[in-house]
Design an enzyme around this catalytic site. Structure first.
Site, PDB file in Angstrom:
ATOM      1  CB  SER A  37      62.717 -98.137  28.317  1.00 20.53           C
ATOM      2  OG  SER A  37      63.683 -98.439  27.335  1.00 20.53           O
ATOM      3  CG  ASP A 150      66.358 -98.411  29.652  1.00 22.48           C
ATOM      4  OD1 ASP A 150      65.539 -98.642  30.552  1.00 22.48           O
ATOM      5  OD2 ASP A 150      66.191 -98.750  28.464  1.00 22.48           O
TER       6      ASP A 150
END
Length: 255
Positions: A37, A150
């Site tokens: 991320s 993510d």
């Protein structure tokens, strides 16, 4: 081989830049970077040749609109094409992992299988976009028959990804803590980010135990959804890195 693993953490990821600034100032080089991320974004810029001090300049005027445009009610509130464009702008539109100055691997999650996907080849920008796609906030990315979001869902601190790629020693930079100040759970961004924190805390403990040096910037009193405290986040990263320098130097002496 020495690696550094950079965790996810939304706006807290700015603290990664502070950590890397200290490593640069001390002349400490790593051979491999892994990121999830926000860590994948910082890692991509760094391995792409943008110094941490230069990255600090890129923070001027940055906000969530830099990375996404509203598209509700599709698969997420925001289309993160702008994040991909941001990476392409600073690294080059056709930059691949093979072109980077240092090896990089980024972690995403396949929504179809619920498994970790580690990307270390091909175009960099879409891989970073996928790794940063917070579910229900950013739209997922279709990639090689997978639907990616993510990486924090499955591995927010990718120490194992570094070990799997031959790292003998790993410095882990963990931005996530078990608690967060109540005033920082006040909107949909913070609810989503906090939910991610809770989901992967146990998995993160396993990754922490595999690291050789742990750097944990103190950021829980700052909102992970705001870019209003950038200088504070940078300094928290620097402080944590300076505290860890003796352990890092000891690690380097063993190498």
């Amino acid at each position: 081989m020495l690696a550094i693993a950079l965790s996810g953490g939304a706006a807290w990821g700015i603290a990664h830049i502070g950590v890397l600034q200290v490593l640069e100032d001390e002349g400490i080089s790593v051979d491999l970077v892994t990121g999830t991320s926000a860590g994948s974004l910082v890692g991509a810029l760094w391995t792409g040749g943008i110094t941490a001090h230069k990255m600090e300049e890129l923070l001027d005027g940055i906000n969530w609109a830099t990375f996404g445009r509203l598209v509700f009610p599709k698969l997420g509130l925001f289309d993160s094409t702008l994040l991909e464009d941001f990476v392409s702008e600073h690294l080059g539109a056709d930059r691949t992992f093979e072109d980077l100055a240092k090896p990089l691997a980024v972690v995403a999650t396949d929504l179809y299988s619920g498994t970790q996907v580690v990307i270390d080849s091909g175009p960099v920008a879409p891989a970073v976009r996928a790794s940063c796609a917070i579910p229900m906030v950013f739209t997922p990315l279709e990639y090689q028959g997978k639907l990616l979001v993510d990486g924090g869902l499955v591995n927010n601190l990718p120490v194992s990804a570094a070990v799997d790629r031959g790292a003998d020693s790993v410095i882990a930079v963990n931005l996530k803590e078990d608690t967060i100040s109540p005033e920082h759970v006040t909107n949909q961004w913070e609810v989503g980010i906090r939910a991610l924190n809770i989901m992967h805390n146990r998995a993160t403990l396993i990754e922490v135990r595999r690291s050789d040096v742990l750097i944990s910037p103190r950021v829980s009193d700052i909102s992970p959804s705001s870019f209003k405290d950038n200088e504070c986040l940078l300094e928290r990263g620097r402080e944590a890195a300076r505290e860890a320098l003796p352990a890092v130097q000891k690690l380097l002496q063993k190498a």
